[in-house]
Design a protein around this motif. Structure first.
Motif, mmCIF file in Angstrom:
data_model
loop_
_atom_site.group_PDB
_atom_site.id
_atom_site.type_symbol
_atom_site.label_atom_id
_atom_site.label_comp_id
_atom_site.label_asym_id
_atom_site.label_seq_id
_atom_site.Cartn_x
_atom_site.Cartn_y
_atom_site.Cartn_z
ATOM 1 N N LEU A 145 0.645 -1.128 0.067
ATOM 2 C CA LEU A 145 -0.079 0.052 -0.117
ATOM 3 C C LEU A 145 0.826 1.239 0.105
ATOM 4 O O LEU A 145 0.544 2.285 -0.874
ATOM 5 C CB LEU A 145 -0.869 -0.078 1.100
ATOM 6 C CG LEU A 145 -1.866 1.272 1.330
ATOM 7 C CD1 LEU A 145 -2.654 1.338 0.189
ATOM 8 C CD2 LEU A 145 -2.581 1.232 2.626
ATOM 9 N N GLU A 146 2.003 1.223 0.674
ATOM 10 C CA GLU A 146 2.816 2.334 0.943
ATOM 11 C C GLU A 146 3.607 2.585 -0.568
ATOM 12 O O GLU A 146 3.527 3.962 -1.013
ATOM 13 C CB GLU A 146 3.688 2.172 1.988
ATOM 14 C CG GLU A 146 4.873 3.743 2.342
ATOM 15 C CD GLU A 146 5.251 3.811 3.496
ATOM 16 O OE1 GLU A 146 5.937 4.626 3.957
ATOM 17 O OE2 GLU A 146 5.231 2.876 4.151
ATOM 18 N N ARG A 147 3.911 1.782 -1.231
ATOM 19 C CA ARG A 147 4.362 1.641 -2.478
ATOM 20 C C ARG A 147 3.633 2.328 -3.598
ATOM 21 O O ARG A 147 3.874 3.266 -4.241
ATOM 22 C CB ARG A 147 4.884 0.482 -3.050
ATOM 23 C CG ARG A 147 6.316 -0.159 -2.663
ATOM 24 C CD ARG A 147 6.935 -1.105 -3.326
ATOM 25 N NE ARG A 147 6.140 -2.538 -3.343
ATOM 26 C CZ ARG A 147 6.077 -3.333 -2.308
ATOM 27 N NH1 ARG A 147 7.211 -3.083 -1.266
ATOM 28 N NH2 ARG A 147 5.407 -4.449 -2.501
ATOM 29 N N TRP A 148 2.194 1.931 -3.333
ATOM 30 C CA TRP A 148 1.182 2.413 -4.342
ATOM 31 C C TRP A 148 0.916 3.875 -3.865
ATOM 32 O O TRP A 148 0.803 4.706 -5.020
ATOM 33 C CB TRP A 148 -0.213 1.483 -4.137
ATOM 34 C CG TRP A 148 -1.176 1.841 -5.139
ATOM 35 C CD1 TRP A 148 -1.435 1.614 -6.313
ATOM 36 C CD2 TRP A 148 -2.074 2.845 -4.952
ATOM 37 N NE1 TRP A 148 -2.552 2.240 -6.961
ATOM 38 C CE2 TRP A 148 -3.016 2.915 -6.160
ATOM 39 C CE3 TRP A 148 -2.459 3.994 -4.041
ATOM 40 C CZ2 TRP A 148 -3.889 4.206 -6.339
ATOM 41 C CZ3 TRP A 148 -3.525 4.946 -4.108
ATOM 42 C CH2 TRP A 148 -4.287 4.928 -5.090
ATOM 43 N N TRP B 176 3.591 0.247 11.933
ATOM 44 C CA TRP B 176 3.881 0.885 10.265
ATOM 45 C C TRP B 176 3.876 2.236 10.398
ATOM 46 O O TRP B 176 4.982 3.113 10.023
ATOM 47 C CB TRP B 176 2.828 0.224 9.307
ATOM 48 C CG TRP B 176 3.004 0.589 7.906
ATOM 49 C CD1 TRP B 176 3.906 0.586 7.054
ATOM 50 C CD2 TRP B 176 1.885 1.292 7.249
ATOM 51 N NE1 TRP B 176 3.706 1.059 5.701
ATOM 52 C CE2 TRP B 176 2.284 1.388 5.991
ATOM 53 C CE3 TRP B 176 0.501 1.573 7.390
ATOM 54 C CZ2 TRP B 176 1.468 1.984 5.168
ATOM 55 C CZ3 TRP B 176 -0.230 2.225 6.771
ATOM 56 C CH2 TRP B 176 0.185 2.514 5.403
ATOM 57 N N HIS B 177 2.699 2.848 10.470
ATOM 58 C CA HIS B 177 2.463 4.393 10.558
ATOM 59 C C HIS B 177 1.485 4.790 11.642
ATOM 60 O O HIS B 177 0.466 4.050 11.831
ATOM 61 C CB HIS B 177 2.142 5.085 9.379
ATOM 62 C CG HIS B 177 3.103 5.117 8.353
ATOM 63 N ND1 HIS B 177 4.404 5.947 8.371
ATOM 64 C CD2 HIS B 177 3.298 4.305 7.236
ATOM 65 C CE1 HIS B 177 5.147 5.730 7.437
ATOM 66 N NE2 HIS B 177 4.591 4.633 6.723
ATOM 67 N N PRO C 160 1.668 10.855 -3.725
ATOM 68 C CA PRO C 160 2.842 10.901 -2.979
ATOM 69 C C PRO C 160 2.741 11.829 -1.926
ATOM 70 O O PRO C 160 3.389 11.851 -0.735
ATOM 71 C CB PRO C 160 3.868 11.534 -3.926
ATOM 72 C CG PRO C 160 3.186 11.801 -5.090
ATOM 73 C CD PRO C 160 1.959 10.995 -5.152
ATOM 74 N N GLU C 161 1.842 12.940 -1.890
ATOM 75 C CA GLU C 161 1.396 13.641 -0.881
ATOM 76 C C GLU C 161 0.809 13.053 0.274
ATOM 77 O O GLU C 161 1.126 13.808 1.570
ATOM 78 C CB GLU C 161 0.482 15.143 -1.322
ATOM 79 C CG GLU C 161 -0.887 14.493 -1.728
ATOM 80 C CD GLU C 161 -1.160 14.228 -3.105
ATOM 81 O OE1 GLU C 161 -2.163 14.341 -3.771
ATOM 82 O OE2 GLU C 161 -0.041 13.681 -3.672
ATOM 83 N N VAL C 162 0.000 12.061 -0.033
ATOM 84 C CA VAL C 162 -0.554 11.283 1.128
ATOM 85 C C VAL C 162 0.601 10.252 1.797
ATOM 86 O O VAL C 162 0.712 10.423 3.074
ATOM 87 C CB VAL C 162 -1.630 10.645 0.774
ATOM 88 C CG1 VAL C 162 -2.146 9.493 1.903
ATOM 89 C CG2 VAL C 162 -2.970 11.477 0.312
#
Length: 213
Positions: A7-10, A53-54, A16-18
């Motif tokens: 999900l982070e790669r996507w 993760w975050h 990219p701002e998210v």
């Protein structure tokens, strides 16, 4: 963590701002503080992995990773739990029964037909009193940790996935299939929603994607 990293790669490639708005992972002390608010209801490993993760977002952009819904940091998760408990305590037993009478579950028997529940733990929100979260107090046919919608406007609760890992797998399948609607908004930001159905709120999309039976 594989699904979360996918999900982070996507997000990094597409929004990219998210991705840049995501906080570092939560520390053990904060996770323990949340668990202390939920005696007898252990947080599932997938939820702990999510926040390691975050720890949610900084909220410096108007969109979030959950089809536009914001990713709540743990301090806000705890505040939302506290606020909803205070709401429940403000009603008389008769008023509470009347509130619960308008609620339903999809599928039937998976989610308790209640207006709110102290063991519904949000991880995503629309800032209008509506959430996506995990259910640690399911009805007879449901599973602890199932992902559900709930909140002020969510009378029909939907069991979207049996756990967070299944929800992440479902969402990634939708994203890879092109079910994405990213729009430039008047404020200069970008919104992120489903294309099928073409709605402007993820919880409205879920209501179509998971019809009442």
């Amino acid at each position: 963590m594989q699904l979360l990293n996918e999900l982070e790669r996507w997000l990094t490639e597409t929004l990219p701002e998210v991705a840049a708005d995501l906080n570092p992972g939560a520390d053990a002390q904060t996770l323990e503080a949340l668990q202390a608010m939920l005696p007898g209801a252990p947080l599932p490993p997938a939820f702990l992995s999510l926040y390691r993760w975050h720890d949610g977002q900084k909220m410096e952009v108007n969109s979030g990773p959950w089809y536009g819904l914001s990713f709540l940091p743990l301090d806000q998760v705890m505040q939302e739990l506290k606020s909803w408990r205070e709401v429940a305590e403000s009603f008389s037993p008769l008023e509470w029964a009347e509130m619960n009478s308008g609620m339903s579950s999809t599928p039937q028997g998976y989610i308790k037909c209640e207006y709110s529940n102290p063991r519904w733990v949000p991880f995503a929100c629309d800032w209008g009193g509506n959430y996506l979260g995990i259910d640690l107090d399911p009805d007879a046919l449901g599973a602890p940790g199932q992902v559900i919608n709930f909140g002020r406007d969510e009378a029909r609760k939907i069991a979207v996935a049996p756990d967070l890992d299944a929800f992440l797998a479902w969402m990634l399948t939708e994203l890879k299939a092109g079910n994405v609607n990213i729009r430039e908004e008047e404020d200069g930001g970008r919104s992120f929603n489903t294309l099928r159905p073409e709605k402007y709120h993820f919880l409205d999309s879920l209501a179509v994607m998971f019809p009442a039976k």
